[in-house]
Scaffold this motif. Structure first.
Motif, short mmCIF file in Angstrom:
data_model
loop_
_atom_site.label_atom_id
_atom_site.label_comp_id
_atom_site.label_asym_id
_atom_site.label_seq_id
_atom_site.Cartn_x
_atom_site.Cartn_y
_atom_site.Cartn_z
N VAL A 148 26.09 45.89 1.40
CA VAL A 148 26.61 45.13 2.07
C VAL A 148 27.35 45.62 3.35
CG1 VAL A 148 28.80 43.95 1.94
CG2 VAL A 148 28.02 44.34 -0.50
N LEU A 152 31.74 42.02 5.89
CA LEU A 152 32.54 40.83 5.57
C LEU A 152 33.50 39.79 5.81
CD1 LEU A 152 34.48 40.87 2.75
CD2 LEU A 152 36.01 42.39 4.11
N ARG A 174 36.58 34.71 -0.28
CA ARG A 174 35.61 36.27 0.48
C ARG A 174 34.58 36.02 0.34
NH1 ARG A 174 40.47 35.17 0.42
NH2 ARG A 174 42.04 36.66 0.53
N ILE A 185 30.99 38.45 1.81
CA ILE A 185 29.74 39.30 1.94
C ILE A 185 28.66 39.32 2.49
CG2 ILE A 185 31.46 40.99 0.41
CD1 ILE A 185 28.74 41.26 -1.53
N GLU A 187 24.30 35.83 2.00
CA GLU A 187 26.00 35.44 1.82
C GLU A 187 26.09 35.24 0.18
OE1 GLU A 187 26.94 34.68 6.15
OE2 GLU A 187 27.56 33.28 4.44
#
Length: 552
Positions: free
Chosen positions: A306, A309, A316, A318, A325
């Motif tokens: 990852v 963010l 949320r 990432i 994504e």
């Protein structure tokens, strides 16, 4: 290949017949079940098995037998089949002898008579031991072969990746005739090493870990674009969070950039983890946890990283290294830590060529009867020293302090003191590493006297400090001065809530300055750097995830 064998030993024919009946009923399809009426008859049987080139997976021996008791037999049997699991069958009165055997001969388990019902008292123990044996069995197989050069950082990286992911492989040095033969058979005039050959005949030149992962069927891409819970990091904290999240009904994906187990997965032996009186390796703990997580439906992406963010309330989002994504309701960050680099002349060009960060257990057998040095005084350094002492001629531990007691567990210090080939040098630091194509010698200095010394050395393993993998969170998640993630009440200063906090309530324990984003394990500020603590935090984080989701 013939089936692996389970050996049963008991001098009472009726008991032996009953044990054979129960064992054969459960394991007869996958294992050959053989028996002997005494310890001496059992040893004779083992010699025949060895001559035939077969392998024993497990011994189950009664303790009270004439001439040779069960502990004596298992000690002799270990010399013939050291990888086999060993179980002692005892009466209640012999339990103290069995417990002593755990220390004396590294007994794997002892069972009390009677073992009825076997479904509750016999099979769970043997299932677990055979699972361990299968994971570590070094019997001949037609698996992955890696051809490369010993003093190559690329070869080391591939061996380390395969080893940490629990993938059996055969290492073949290019200097050996077999290595040269395989290169010739590849049809590539000058292959880029290491050359990885797969059972289906395909091969990869100097591959990236992700290429190997895809070839062996490991998941590197998510099935979905949205999950209830995303966990970043596959160490003990991340794996615990995954197990508890998925088992409680959350759609869960875990993303690990290297190999499941994290830094703990490289530990050669963890002996103070609750419920494992004989200890277990970090690899075994990781394997068990991964199997448990997958059983509950966790999607596990590895190796995958990852890199970004962003917050799109109430979601949320990432971003992975390949640009993909993934969106989620809640996020648990369990990225752990890595060892700090040693900043001395010569070290950068020799990293992977005799200089390693962490245990690098894949390299241990390469240093048979050679001299190695370990820098660091924490538990990970002590566990590595004990593991490498099995192979190396000498192991030297260098620490800056006056003793190991400030940073290492008492049981490890005692074991180190008992090993004749381990030396601890206090107030000592590495000042320079030297070598051309590989590490050849170290320059060390005593900080009290200022005296410098140059010593020949085959390998240097570094276990210093802890550096969190959190730079990608800069500007979003609050961190302390060392990069560890701040959470819970530590975020509240003078009664004021942190930047980025949007709710009326204060952050939950383990919750960061962004609601719904939690941290667990070594990446958390002021965490306790122990495996059990990380597992506990991973489990606790999921409980707060539920509380968060119930109020979103």
């Amino acid at each position: 290949m013939p089936k692996p064998i389970i050996i049963l030993i008991d001098d009472e024919p009726e008991v032996l017949q009953a044990v054979e009946r129960d064992v054969r009923r459960r394991y007869g399809k996958e294992y050959r079940v053989m028996k002997a009426i005494s310890g001496h008859e059992g040893l004779s049987l083992l010699q025949q098995i060895g001559v035939r080139g077969e392998v024993v997976a497990l011994f189950l021996s009664d303790h009270r037998m004439p001439k040779m008791n069960g502990i004596e037999f298992l000690k002799e049997a270990e010399a013939i089949f050291p990888a086999a699991k060993r179980v002692l069958l005892t009466a209640y009165a012999d339990s103290s002898a069995a417990i002593q055997a755990i220390n004396d001969i590294k007994l794997d388990y002892y069972l009390m008579k009677p073992w009825d019902p076997p479904e509750d008292l016999l099979y769970p123990v043997i299932d677990d031991l055979l699972s361990d044996w299968q994971a570590n069995n070094r019997s001949p197989f037609g698996g992955i072969r890696v051809v490369g050069q010993r003093w190559s950082s690329y070869s080391h990286a591939i061996k380390d990746f395969l080893g940490r992911n629990g993938v059996p492989y055969q290492w073949i040095d290019l200097e050996h005739a077999e290595g040269q033969r395989l290169v010739q058979l590849s049809g590539i005039a000058t292959p880029r090493l290491p050359l990885v050959l797969f059972p289906d005949g395909q091969m990869l030149e100097n591959p990236l870990p992700v290429q190997i992962a895809e070839k062996i069927g490991r998941r590197t891409q998510a099935d979905r674009s949205f999950y209830d819970l995303v966990i970043i990091g596959g160490g003990p904290a991340g794996l615990a969070a995954a197990v508890y999240g998925a088992s409680e009904g959350l759609s869960t994906v875990l993303i690990e950039r290297e190999a499941p187990g994290g830094q703990a997965g490289t530990s050669s032996r963890i002996e103070n983890y609750l419920g494992f009186p004989t200890g277990l390796s970090g690899a075994d703990l990781s394997r068990r946890a991964v199997s448990q997580a997958l059983r509950f439906g966790v999607e596990m992406l590895a190796p995958q990283e990852v890199v970004k963010l962003r917050i799109e309330d109430p979601y949320r989002v990432i971003t992975l290294a390949d640009g993909t994504e993934i969106t989620c309701h809640a996020l648990v960050i369990a990225t752990g830590v890595s060892y700090r680099t040693l900043n001395v002349p010569g070290i950068e060009q020799l990293t992977g060529l005799g200089v390693y960060y962490g245990a690098s257990l894949s390299e241990a057998r390469s240093y048979q009867d050679e001299d190695i040095t370990i820098v660091g005084g924490a538990n990970s350094a002590g566990q590595a020293a004990l593991y490498f002492s099995r192979y190396a001629r000498s192991v030297t531990i260098l620490i800056r302090g006056s003793s190991l007691t400030k940073s290492m567990s008492y049981y490890l210090i005692n074991e180190i003191e008992r090993q004749p080939n381990i030396t601890v040098r206090t107030h000592t630091q590495v000042k320079e590493v030297q070598g051309t194509e590989r590490l050849e010698q170290l320059v060390i200095e005593n900080s009290e006297t200022g005296e410098r010394e140059t010593i020949p050395m085959s390998a240097l393993f570094i276990f210093i400090g802890a550096m969190p993998h959190t730079d990608w969170l800069n500007g979003i998640i609050e961190r302390d001065s060392q990069g560890f993630i701040v959470s819970g009440s530590d975020l509240i200063h003078d009664g004021k809530r942190p930047k980025g906090w949007t709710l009326e309530r204060n952050p939950y324990l383990l919750e960061t300055n962004i609601p719904g984003i939690f941290v667990a394990g070594d990446a958390r500020s002021r965490s306790i750097k122990r495996v059990a603590s990380s597992v506990g935090e991973g489990a606790i984080a999921v409980q707060f995830v539920h509380q968060y989701l119930s109020n979103v």
